[in-house]
Design an enzyme around this catalytic site. Structure first.
Site, short mmCIF file in Angstrom:
data_model
loop_
_atom_site.label_atom_id
_atom_site.label_comp_id
_atom_site.label_asym_id
_atom_site.label_seq_id
_atom_site.Cartn_x
_atom_site.Cartn_y
_atom_site.Cartn_z
N CYS A 114 -0.91 6.45 8.88
CA CYS A 114 -1.24 5.17 8.25
C CYS A 114 -2.34 5.44 7.25
CB CYS A 114 -1.65 4.15 9.32
SG CYS A 114 -3.00 4.70 10.37
N ARG A 158 0.84 -1.20 0.00
CA ARG A 158 0.00 0.00 0.00
C ARG A 158 0.87 1.25 0.00
NH1 ARG A 158 -4.39 0.34 4.43
NH2 ARG A 158 -5.07 2.03 3.08
#
Length: 278
Positions: free
Chosen positions: A235, A179
């Protein structure tokens, strides 16, 4: 003895009537899983908090997937659910502590100074032969208290944006490497990472058994990111960033803050830059 982590063995062998439990189990894809798991079995008297309703404000499409609620609103919710700022609080999730760490951090944001995370989560509790209760549980009576000064530091998208021009802190991205690189993006509309951010997947804080690594191991690991004497964790939506924060605290390191909006807020504004690759 750890200040912010507690083992299932310690809890089972030393029961306390003063202690309160919060069940923070969740799944970022299946939002009903946590509540389902709670009904199927939880630590007796534990209060379940839902990451999509109890633990975030209304989502506007610009403030990320888990925007922080107003402090007074969150404090009122906890008090109505019987969670007392003046008692010892233990937070747990299924196993890897990613959701428990987020609630731990949010409680510290309200000034809770006696809150710990169950190392290894409900999985460790069952392995230690801890008692399990099924069903929705009996609600705790409401309590009254006032929030205390925050024990954590929060940075905004503007702070991170300004840091691109004049670096004052290191940004650590707690998401999985694929990611971070932008190879895949299962939850947000744009793939990639904040320019200059360094990838530190939260799973790197764990041993093969799913428990947190030792304080010495964590201290050595985070030392390499200390170029500016301040680390700002982010995040996808502010959840797993708190796992890296918990790991730093376990290592005795307090020079950190959280960018709570994280990637999901960052990419909501197309004017903010995006990087891909390593």
């Amino acid at each position: 003895m750890s200040k912010y982590l507690v083992s299932a063995t310690e809890l089972v062998s030393n029961p306390s009537a003063i202690r309160q439990f919060i069940d923070a189990r969740h799944d970022l894809i299946n939002h009903q899983l946590g509540a389902q798991q709670y009904v199927e079995g939880h630590i007796p008297s534990a209060v379940f908090l839902d990451h999509e309703t109890d633990l975030c404000a209304e989502k506007t499409g610009k403030n990320g997937r888990h925007p922080l609620p107003k402090r007074e609103v969150f404090a009122e919710l906890l008090a109505k659910r019987g969670i007392d700022i003046n008692r010892e609080i233990i937070v747990y999730d299924a196993d890897n502590m990613m959701f428990a760490a987020h609630v731990w951090w949010m409680l510290r944001w309200l000034g809770f100074d006696n809150v710990r995370v169950l190392n290894g989560g409900f999985k460790a509790w069952k392995a230690a032969a801890g008692a399990v209760e099924t069903g929705v549980g009996t609600p705790l009576p409401p309590v009254e208290w006032s929030a205390k000064p925050s024990l954590v530091a929060i940075y905004t998208a503007d702070d991170v944006l300004a840091n691109l021009k004049e670096p004052r802190f290191t940004v650590l991205d707690a998401r999985a490497p694929e990611r971070y690189r932008g190879d895949v993006e299962p939850m947000d509309p744009v793939a990639g990472h904040i320019p200059g951010a360094i990838n530190r997947p939260f799973a790197m804080n764990l041993n093969a058994d799913g428990l947190m690594k030792s304080a010495d191991e964590l201290k050595a690991a985070f030392a390499q990111y200390n170029q500016h004497d301040l680390i700002v964790h982010q995040c996808g939506s502010g959840v797993t960033a708190c796992h890296n924060a918990l790991a730093m605290e376990e290592a005795g390191l307090t020079n950190y803050a959280i960018y709570s909006g994280s990637w999901s807020e960052w990419v909501a504004d197309p004017s903010r830059p995006v990087a891909t690759g390593e």
